[in-house]
Enzyme design. Sequence first.
Site, PDB file in Angstrom:
ATOM      1  CE  LYS A 109      -4.132  -2.181   1.008  1.00  0.00           C
ATOM      2  NZ  LYS A 109      -3.727  -3.573   0.963  1.00  0.00           N
TER       3      LYS A 109
HETATM    4  C1  LIG Z   1      -4.312  -4.746   0.370  1.00  0.00           C
HETATM    5  C2  LIG Z   1      -3.494  -5.972   0.295  1.00  0.00           C
HETATM    6  C3  LIG Z   1      -3.729  -6.969  -0.687  1.00  0.00           C
HETATM    7  C4  LIG Z   1      -4.895  -6.883  -1.665  1.00  0.00           C
HETATM    8  O1  LIG Z   1      -4.693  -5.901  -2.652  1.00  0.00           O
HETATM    9  P1  LIG Z   1      -5.920  -5.358  -3.528  1.00  0.00           P
HETATM   10  O2  LIG Z   1      -5.372  -4.242  -4.330  1.00  0.00           O
HETATM   11  O3  LIG Z   1      -6.961  -4.897  -2.532  1.00  0.00           O
HETATM   12  O4  LIG Z   1      -6.413  -6.484  -4.367  1.00  0.00           O
HETATM   13  C5  LIG Z   1      -2.877  -8.049  -0.743  1.00  0.00           C
HETATM   14  N1  LIG Z   1      -1.853  -8.192   0.146  1.00  0.00           N
HETATM   15  C6  LIG Z   1      -1.606  -7.267   1.101  1.00  0.00           C
HETATM   16  C7  LIG Z   1      -0.471  -7.491   2.045  1.00  0.00           C
HETATM   17  C8  LIG Z   1      -2.405  -6.121   1.216  1.00  0.00           C
HETATM   18  O5  LIG Z   1      -2.143  -5.224   2.189  1.00  0.00           O
END
Ligand SMILES: *Cc1c(COP(=O)(O)O)cnc(C)c1O
Length: 497
Positions: free
Chosen positions: A113
């Site tokens: 993120k």
């Molecule tokens: C948010 C997240 C995901 C999922 O990603 P999306 O873009 O919502 O599909 C996968 N792995 C981790 C560690 C995350 O924080």
Amino acid sequence: MFYNSTRNSEIKVSSAEAITQGISADGGLFVPDSIPSITLDEVKALGDMSYADRAAYVFKKYLTDFSDAEIHYCTDNAYSTKNFESESIAEISHLFDGTYMLELWHGPTCAFKDMALQILPYFLTTSAKKINLDKKIIILVATSGDTGKAALEGFRDVEGTQILVFYPEQGVSPMQKRQMKTQEGDNVGVCALKGNFDDCQNGVKAIFTNDDIKNTLDENSMMFSSANSINWGRLVPQIVYYISSYAELVKDGEIQLGDKINIVVPTGNFGNILAAYYAKHMGIPVNKLICASNINNVLTDFINTGVYDKNRRFYATCSPSMDILISSNLERLLYLMTGRNDEAIKDWFGKLAAEGKYEVSDDTKAKLNDEFYAGYCDDAQTKKTIHEIYEKYSYTCDTHTAVAVKVYEDYKRETGDMTKTIIASTASPYKFSASVLEAIEGKASDLDEYDMVARLAELSDISVPSALADLKNKNERFNDSIEKESMKDYVLKNLGI
Ligand SMILES: *Cc1c(COP(=O)(O)O)cnc(C)c1O
């Protein structure tokens, strides 16, 4: 370039407007009116640039209302070693022959993120200035763990913004709680809610759409905006690392310019894999996009049958950031796949809201099948995969990434496809130490969070990210815990109005 709403193709706004508004007033999501292309020669040239410059190059194709100086202001502030513990920002690690881990977790909060939330605050404040919005931007976040911390780090001390995060008191890991309670910065706030994630999310949504609160903010020269992946400003930074990693593999001689690759993504809200789809349609040679889910496998069923049905049991898993039954960004994919048919989108997402279920057209099903492969695995298989990778390749991966590895192995077994493959690695294993340690050692550990991190560091080649190592010595600044009924008052008090 203009941005349309997925529920009304007539709506036309600039990227600055799309980013400040976050979501279209009709409930649709903003999408660029065309997908810009990138030639193989351009991709090759990116190989010699820094990550920040690669990002700027891609952003210029999407944020056409931003000046070069504005774009570089954003990229230079976001993608530096001040914020990332890796020179290359998005680091590629070789797992085994022809399979590459794209490690997207070298940022300040150790999850992917950060790749978007480090830059979103700069996009937002720059956008606000461009459209002469002389208001303080208030970011309200409901989080189940990773997004809240990444947003706090991204927005901390960014002038003209203030951020307040709500998390479910019992719903996040001890490490995630510590990360948020010790958050630094003068414009940040964190509060626990006596309730679950849905209570947080519903509370935040109710505040966002409350006209009285909106007017009160307006009178005080403030406005709400969103840091969730419904905001285009969070999606566009994710396209960059797929293009960048392709350029990097060419530069390193791992692939030839023009060779196809597969991309595997552990998926929840469908943001990350949608960014890979955009990269493909810009011109990156991609064979299959592989969508990996945990036991909350609503996307696996959807891609395989064309029926989206959220009426099913919700499971709490050891890959919690993928525990989700409504994948918002699917709306953007379906809008593109139907040839920008806003009527079809309104119909399907209306059904989703009313009945929790919709079925796409045969033509769309065929397209889904052509571009995507989907699979899932449960917690036992996830942990088994972490164990096997550790034993076979001396590589430690987190629970979310392990889901992707397992689904990729199933794909290879089923299809025999030997195309070189990038796996999106979405979190540091240290962020989920308890599960990772249990997987490697074969039994649950009774150590505390910090001792688990230390134990994992003994076993792994990957060093402990300093952001997690420092946590133990930090003061807890935020200990408020409230009932869900008092959220509104809490927000107003927090904003001093
Ligand atoms: C948010 C997240 C995901 C999922 O990603 P999306 O873009 O919502 O599909 C996968 N792995 C981790 C560690 C995350 O924080």
